[in-house]
Design a protein around this motif. Structure first.
Motif, PDB file in Angstrom:
ATOM      1  N   GLU A 291      -6.656 -27.704 -20.130  1.00 13.96           N
ATOM      2  CA  GLU A 291      -7.464 -28.876 -20.476  1.00 13.96           C
ATOM      3  C   GLU A 291      -6.944 -30.195 -19.906  1.00 13.96           C
ATOM      4  OE1 GLU A 291     -10.338 -28.433 -21.989  1.00 13.96           O
ATOM      5  OE2 GLU A 291      -9.940 -26.283 -22.206  1.00 13.96           O
ATOM      6  N   TRP A 292      -5.690 -30.265 -19.527  1.00 13.59           N
ATOM      7  CA  TRP A 292      -5.121 -31.499 -18.977  1.00 13.59           C
ATOM      8  C   TRP A 292      -5.846 -31.805 -17.676  1.00 13.59           C
ATOM      9  CZ3 TRP A 292       0.712 -31.673 -17.249  1.00 13.59           C
ATOM     10  CH2 TRP A 292       1.077 -32.987 -16.942  1.00 13.59           C
ATOM     11  N   ALA A 293      -6.353 -32.999 -17.531  1.00 14.29           N
ATOM     12  CA  ALA A 293      -7.143 -33.393 -16.352  1.00 14.29           C
ATOM     13  C   ALA A 293      -6.408 -33.056 -15.061  1.00 14.29           C
ATOM     14  CB  ALA A 293      -7.450 -34.882 -16.405  1.00 14.29           C
ATOM     15  N   GLY A 294      -7.134 -32.450 -14.136  1.00 11.11           N
ATOM     16  CA  GLY A 294      -6.576 -32.112 -12.834  1.00 11.11           C
ATOM     17  C   GLY A 294      -5.777 -30.823 -12.824  1.00 11.11           C
ATOM     18  N   SER A 295      -5.911 -30.009 -13.871  1.00  5.61           N
ATOM     19  CA  SER A 295      -5.139 -28.766 -13.980  1.00  5.61           C
ATOM     20  C   SER A 295      -5.985 -27.544 -13.679  1.00  5.61           C
ATOM     21  CB  SER A 295      -4.607 -28.598 -15.408  1.00  5.61           C
ATOM     22  OG  SER A 295      -3.731 -29.624 -15.751  1.00  5.61           O
ATOM     23  N   ARG A 296      -5.314 -26.517 -13.163  1.00  6.95           N
ATOM     24  CA  ARG A 296      -5.939 -25.216 -12.997  1.00  6.95           C
ATOM     25  C   ARG A 296      -4.892 -24.145 -13.276  1.00  6.95           C
ATOM     26  NH1 ARG A 296      -5.642 -26.309  -6.858  1.00  6.95           N
ATOM     27  NH2 ARG A 296      -4.382 -24.591  -6.100  1.00  6.95           N
ATOM     28  N   ILE A 297      -5.350 -22.953 -13.557  1.00  5.13           N
ATOM     29  CA  ILE A 297      -4.458 -21.850 -13.897  1.00  5.13           C
ATOM     30  C   ILE A 297      -4.365 -20.894 -12.716  1.00  5.13           C
ATOM     31  CG2 ILE A 297      -4.045 -19.904 -15.467  1.00  5.13           C
ATOM     32  CD1 ILE A 297      -5.744 -21.434 -17.553  1.00  5.13           C
ATOM     33  N   ALA A 298      -3.141 -20.497 -12.385  1.00  7.92           N
ATOM     34  CA  ALA A 298      -2.895 -19.468 -11.368  1.00  7.92           C
ATOM     35  C   ALA A 298      -2.485 -18.203 -12.120  1.00  7.92           C
ATOM     36  CB  ALA A 298      -1.791 -19.905 -10.409  1.00  7.92           C
ATOM     37  N   ARG A 299      -3.261 -17.141 -11.974  1.00 10.53           N
ATOM     38  CA  ARG A 299      -2.993 -15.907 -12.711  1.00 10.53           C
ATOM     39  C   ARG A 299      -2.556 -14.751 -11.818  1.00 10.53           C
ATOM     40  NH1 ARG A 299      -4.867 -17.015 -17.763  1.00 10.53           N
ATOM     41  NH2 ARG A 299      -6.719 -18.317 -17.958  1.00 10.53           N
ATOM     42  N   GLY A 300      -2.580 -14.956 -10.495  1.00  8.37           N
ATOM     43  CA  GLY A 300      -2.277 -13.882  -9.560  1.00  8.37           C
ATOM     44  C   GLY A 300      -0.797 -13.691  -9.322  1.00  8.37           C
ATOM     45  N   ASP A 301      -0.487 -12.908  -8.316  1.00 12.11           N
ATOM     46  CA  ASP A 301       0.884 -12.648  -7.898  1.00 12.11           C
ATOM     47  C   ASP A 301       1.565 -13.971  -7.547  1.00 12.11           C
ATOM     48  OD1 ASP A 301       2.996 -10.684  -6.700  1.00 12.11           O
ATOM     49  OD2 ASP A 301       2.582 -12.156  -5.107  1.00 12.11           O
ATOM     50  N   LEU A 302       2.774 -14.181  -8.071  1.00 12.90           N
ATOM     51  CA  LEU A 302       3.480 -15.448  -7.893  1.00 12.90           C
ATOM     52  C   LEU A 302       3.650 -15.811  -6.422  1.00 12.90           C
ATOM     53  CD1 LEU A 302       4.976 -17.818  -9.225  1.00 12.90           C
ATOM     54  CD2 LEU A 302       7.037 -16.393  -9.222  1.00 12.90           C
ATOM     55  N   ALA A 303       4.152 -14.892  -5.613  1.00 19.48           N
ATOM     56  CA  ALA A 303       4.389 -15.185  -4.192  1.00 19.48           C
ATOM     57  C   ALA A 303       3.083 -15.478  -3.462  1.00 19.48           C
ATOM     58  CB  ALA A 303       5.122 -14.028  -3.528  1.00 19.48           C
ATOM     59  N   GLU A 304       2.029 -14.750  -3.769  1.00 26.49           N
ATOM     60  CA  GLU A 304       0.735 -14.985  -3.121  1.00 26.49           C
ATOM     61  C   GLU A 304       0.145 -16.327  -3.528  1.00 26.49           C
ATOM     62  OE1 GLU A 304      -1.766 -11.610  -3.931  1.00 26.49           O
ATOM     63  OE2 GLU A 304      -0.386 -10.225  -2.920  1.00 26.49           O
ATOM     64  N   GLU A 305       0.273 -16.674  -4.793  1.00 29.15           N
ATOM     65  CA  GLU A 305      -0.254 -17.963  -5.272  1.00 29.15           C
ATOM     66  C   GLU A 305       0.508 -19.129  -4.629  1.00 29.15           C
ATOM     67  OE1 GLU A 305      -2.853 -18.610  -7.144  1.00 29.15           O
ATOM     68  OE2 GLU A 305      -3.236 -16.837  -8.369  1.00 29.15           O
ATOM     69  N   ILE A 306       1.833 -19.004  -4.522  1.00 26.97           N
ATOM     70  CA  ILE A 306       2.628 -20.062  -3.886  1.00 26.97           C
ATOM     71  C   ILE A 306       2.271 -20.166  -2.404  1.00 26.97           C
ATOM     72  CG2 ILE A 306       4.974 -20.774  -3.226  1.00 26.97           C
ATOM     73  CD1 ILE A 306       4.363 -21.289  -6.188  1.00 26.97           C
ATOM     74  N   ALA A 307       2.106 -19.032  -1.730  1.00 23.68           N
ATOM     75  CA  ALA A 307       1.721 -19.052  -0.313  1.00 23.68           C
ATOM     76  C   ALA A 307       0.386 -19.762  -0.122  1.00 23.68           C
ATOM     77  CB  ALA A 307       1.664 -17.631   0.238  1.00 23.68           C
ATOM     78  N   ALA A 308      -0.558 -19.530  -1.021  1.00 20.48           N
ATOM     79  CA  ALA A 308      -1.866 -20.191  -0.937  1.00 20.48           C
ATOM     80  C   ALA A 308      -1.720 -21.696  -1.159  1.00 20.48           C
ATOM     81  CB  ALA A 308      -2.831 -19.578  -1.946  1.00 20.48           C
ATOM     82  N   LEU A 309      -0.897 -22.092  -2.125  1.00 15.56           N
ATOM     83  CA  LEU A 309      -0.678 -23.522  -2.373  1.00 15.56           C
ATOM     84  C   LEU A 309      -0.038 -24.204  -1.169  1.00 15.56           C
ATOM     85  CD1 LEU A 309       0.636 -23.539  -6.061  1.00 15.56           C
ATOM     86  CD2 LEU A 309      -1.491 -24.557  -5.218  1.00 15.56           C
TER      87      LEU A 309
END
Length: 185
Positions: free
Chosen positions: A89-107
């Protein structure tokens, strides 16, 4: 490509929190020069990343805070890594639920400033374990706990670091910036 950097307070004996998650050891108030250094780097961030527990604490505090960190903490996009948090709910937030390494690579592939990791302990330990942090910005407080939540835990091999920056302040705080030494082979 954006790089993940950890910016975190730590005790002389390497703990990021007390045995029950206590953070009161970081008191008294920060030296003004330490605060200025931290604020400057937080303002350069393109994304804040954190685990669920840290996210919930920050989301409860920052939206109504008025200190010098409040504006960048509230305006810069945030990603919370959680499999259990139902909503962010904090403005500008989103949840990453996938594989940690894959999510970081995407970021890292997204445009913008660097990615700053804030905690908690288990999240930071996982990032370190998988070699996902490119810079450790450690604000070392002149206090020892003797027990608590360590910065590093369960590393698969020694994490070799090179010192990129060192500063000391009259209150006894020191800042060390380290970068992992990447080995080939």
């Amino acid at each position: 490509m954006r790089q993940p950097a950890l910016q975190m307070g730590v005790t002389l004996d390497g703990y990021v929190a007390g045995p029950g998650g206590e953070l009161d050891w970081g008191l008294p108030a920060e030296h003004p020069d330490v605060e200025a250094w931290k604020v400057a780097l937080v303002r350069q961030a393109g994304t804040h990343i954190m685990g669920r527990i840290t996210y919930e604490a920050m989301a409860a505090y920052w939206p109504t805070a008025t200190n010098v960190y409040a504006a960048p903490m509230n305006s810069i996009p945030k990603v919370v890594f959680s499999k259990t948090l139902p909503t962010a709910e904090w403005a500008g937030s989103r949840i990453a639920r996938g594989d940690l390494a894959e999510e970081i690579a995407a970021l890292k592939r997204e445009p913008g400033g660097d990615i700053i990791a804030h905690g908690g302990a288990a999240f930071i330990q996982a990032l370190s374990r998988f070699g996902l942090i490119n810079e450790y910005r450690l604000i070392i407080h002149p206090v020892a706990l003797g027990n608590g939540l360590p910065l590093f835990k369960d590393l698969p091999r020694p994490l070799r670091l090179e010192l990129a920056e060192a500063r000391h302040f009259t209150d006894g705080t020191v800042i060390h910036v380290y970068r992992p030494i990447r080995t080939t082979g």
